[in-house]
Design a protein around this motif. Structure first.
Motif, mmCIF file in Angstrom:
data_model
loop_
_atom_site.group_PDB
_atom_site.id
_atom_site.type_symbol
_atom_site.label_atom_id
_atom_site.label_comp_id
_atom_site.label_asym_id
_atom_site.label_seq_id
_atom_site.Cartn_x
_atom_site.Cartn_y
_atom_site.Cartn_z
ATOM 1 N N MET A 268 0.848 -1.204 0.000
ATOM 2 C CA MET A 268 0.000 0.000 0.000
ATOM 3 C C MET A 268 0.883 1.254 0.000
ATOM 4 O O MET A 268 1.080 1.893 1.035
ATOM 5 C CB MET A 268 -0.910 -0.002 1.232
ATOM 6 N N LYS A 331 2.614 2.737 14.752
ATOM 7 C CA LYS A 331 1.730 2.628 13.591
ATOM 8 C C LYS A 331 1.789 1.217 12.998
ATOM 9 O O LYS A 331 0.778 0.641 12.607
ATOM 10 C CB LYS A 331 2.108 3.677 12.539
ATOM 11 N N LYS A 335 -1.415 -1.004 12.722
ATOM 12 C CA LYS A 335 -1.884 -1.395 11.379
ATOM 13 C C LYS A 335 -1.771 -2.906 11.183
ATOM 14 O O LYS A 335 -2.296 -3.448 10.211
ATOM 15 C CB LYS A 335 -1.065 -0.688 10.294
HETATM 16 N N1 CTP Z 1 -4.195 3.912 4.042
HETATM 17 C C1 CTP Z 1 -5.292 3.228 3.548
HETATM 18 N N2 CTP Z 1 -6.518 3.828 3.547
HETATM 19 C C2 CTP Z 1 -6.687 5.066 4.028
HETATM 20 C C3 CTP Z 1 -5.562 5.777 4.554
HETATM 21 C C4 CTP Z 1 -4.319 5.159 4.537
HETATM 22 O O1 CTP Z 1 -5.155 2.090 3.101
HETATM 23 N N3 CTP Z 1 -7.889 5.609 4.006
HETATM 24 C C5 CTP Z 1 -2.891 3.228 4.017
HETATM 25 C C6 CTP Z 1 -1.794 3.931 3.248
HETATM 26 O O2 CTP Z 1 -1.765 3.468 1.896
HETATM 27 C C7 CTP Z 1 -0.525 3.524 3.978
HETATM 28 C C8 CTP Z 1 -1.006 3.332 5.395
HETATM 29 O O3 CTP Z 1 -2.419 3.208 5.339
HETATM 30 O O4 CTP Z 1 -0.014 2.292 3.535
HETATM 31 C C9 CTP Z 1 -0.656 4.441 6.351
HETATM 32 O O5 CTP Z 1 -1.091 5.671 5.873
HETATM 33 P P1 CTP Z 1 -0.905 6.977 6.725
HETATM 34 O O6 CTP Z 1 -1.606 8.096 6.038
HETATM 35 O O7 CTP Z 1 0.546 7.156 7.089
HETATM 36 O O8 CTP Z 1 -1.624 6.536 8.064
HETATM 37 P P2 CTP Z 1 -2.986 6.855 8.685
HETATM 38 O O9 CTP Z 1 -3.534 5.622 9.266
HETATM 39 O O10 CTP Z 1 -3.848 7.569 7.692
HETATM 40 O O11 CTP Z 1 -2.545 7.775 9.866
HETATM 41 P P3 CTP Z 1 -2.187 9.334 9.920
HETATM 42 O O12 CTP Z 1 -2.525 9.940 8.566
HETATM 43 O O13 CTP Z 1 -3.062 9.836 10.996
HETATM 44 O O14 CTP Z 1 -0.726 9.400 10.244
#
Ligand code: CTP
Length: 394
Positions: A268, A331, A335
């Motif tokens: 991802m 994270k 995750k």
């Molecule tokens: N991701 C996803 N779907 C979303 C948002 C993020 O699948 N709606 C996936 C991204 O592709 C990435 C991972 O989650 O592999 C982490 O994304 P990130 O934006 O860093 O994390 P978030 O969980 O959105 O946390 P934050 O933005 O609060 O740091």
């Protein structure tokens, strides 16, 4: 590996030209077909008959006058790889400028094959700002530079500038032919930043260029994997990668959730929007109506959906952070990914749109590995190496 490949060996005018004969012999031992191109000054140092005897073919020494009316395009298109060893400061400068005044530089320019350059010259010439800038430029073109060593130079001098060991040059040539170690693997990669529409002309988006995801897809395809790239950015221009072009987080979720169970690995790399406008206006929002209040709602968490699948693909998440990577381990745990690739997008050279990246791997046990600042293709290679290793260990 270089075994059995078609190699153009370019020889330029330096005292190390005699070592090119040994290099040609080593390539022949590895069942390569070798065609030599010599510059005029190379012929002052070594005779073309030496290469003719080793390779079974007369070297090309000039653009004109041979049987082939266009030797540079014939050889350029024929080559699987081009090696220039030794490469003088003069040839390096011509290559940097794209100046096709001799058969060798013309062959390089008429080719799409990977190029390996092994410079050899006096230390003072190697250190000259012009040479340093030219080498940087060749690296940026994607040429592989095999750095010279410290040793005996022309005229009895000793210093940095001696041609690299022929075995090191051969290793570099091996390196330009990707290993097909992902032949049996099916991988799904996401890329780009999603766009969440406000009205028919405006959207909420982010700065992701899709370059990291594209590099992952390209490298996996080169290594033999079957690749699906679900992307919200411009896809790479290469065959062997199936493309599903999406715009929004909802479309990305539908595509990934619909296909992920067919894949062994899901990476991802996309920057998926976390929120989208609750309402997309059907007509353009008008300035005259005053500043709108935009009500947002959460988008689907695409990664979380893949995590819940059974059987679950090997899952690689990305974390784009700002300022510090300290939160990356938490994270990764939250995750529940098999590997988290974190980067600080505020680090120079590691931000959105850059051709390089500096990442930290976070493993399931919380341990980490920091990589150097590297071209995104090299980061992609290291991600795949790590995925293969972790899958084997599990
Ligand atoms: N991701 C996803 N779907 C979303 C948002 C993020 O699948 N709606 C996936 C991204 O592709 C990435 C991972 O989650 O592999 C982490 O994304 P990130 O934006 O860093 O994390 P978030 O969980 O959105 O946390 P934050 O933005 O609060 O740091």
């Amino acid at each position: 590996m270089a075994e059995g490949r078609r190699i153009v060996l370019g020889v330029t005018g330096g005292v190390a030209a005699y070592k090119a004969a040994y290099l040609a012999r080593r390539l022949i031992e590895r069942e390569c077909t070798v065609r030599v191109v010599m510059t005029e000054s190379a012929q002052e140092f070594i005779g073309s008959a030496t290469f003719a005897a080793i390779t079974g073919r007369e070297p090309v020494t000039t653009l004109f006058g041979s049987e082939d009316v266009s030797p540079h395009t014939t050889l350029g298109q024929w080559a699987d790889a081009i090696i220039i060893a030794p490469a003088t400061a003069s040839t390096i400068s011509k290559l940097a400028a794209g100046q096709t005044s001799d058969a060798l530089v013309a062959t390089v320019l008429a080719s799409r094959a990977p190029v390996v350059i092994a410079p050899a010259m006096h230390t003072e010439m190697w250190d000259q700002p012009a040479t340093v800038a030219n080498i940087d430029r060749l690296r940026a073109y994607g040429y592989k530079i095999v750095e010279p060593e410290v040793g005996a130079l022309a005229g009895g001098d000793v210093g940095l500038g001696r041609l690299a060991d022929p075995e090191a040059i051969l290793d570099a040539v091996d390196g330009v032919f990707p290993v097909r170690d992902m032949d049996a693997l099916r991988v799904l990669v996401t890329a780009g930043g999603t766009r969440e529409p406000l009205d028919p002309v405006r959207y909420i988006g982010n700065r992701s260029s899709g370059k990291m995801g594209n590099a992952l897809a390209e490298v996996a395809a080169e290594r033999g994997a079957e690749v699906l790239l679900v992307t919200a950015a411009d896809p790479p221009d290469r065959s062997g990668v199936e493309i599903d072009r999406v715009d929004t987080a909802d479309e990305m979720a539908a595509s990934v959730w619909g296909r992920a169970s067919e894949y062994d690995v899901v990476v991802m790399a996309a920057a998926v929007a976390d929120f989208k406008p609750r309402i997309t206006e059907s007509g353009k929002i008008r300035r005259a109506d005053g500043a709108p209040t935009i009500d947002l709602e959460p988008t689907p968490d695409v990664l979380r959906g893949v995590r819940g699948m059974s059987p679950r693909p090997f899952l690689v998440g990305f974390a784009a952070e700002t300022g510090s990577l300290e939160g990356a381990a938490a994270k990764a745990r939250e995750k529940d990914v098999d590997l988290l690739v974190a980067n600080d997008v505020t680090t120079p050279g590691a931000g959105f749109g850059s051709d390089t990246n500096k990442v930290r791997f976070v493993f399931r046990d919380g341990s980490t590995e920091d990589l150097d600042l590297l071209p995104k293709r090299e980061v992609a290679s290291m991600i795949w190496d790590t995925v293969l290793r972790l899958r084997e260990e599990s």
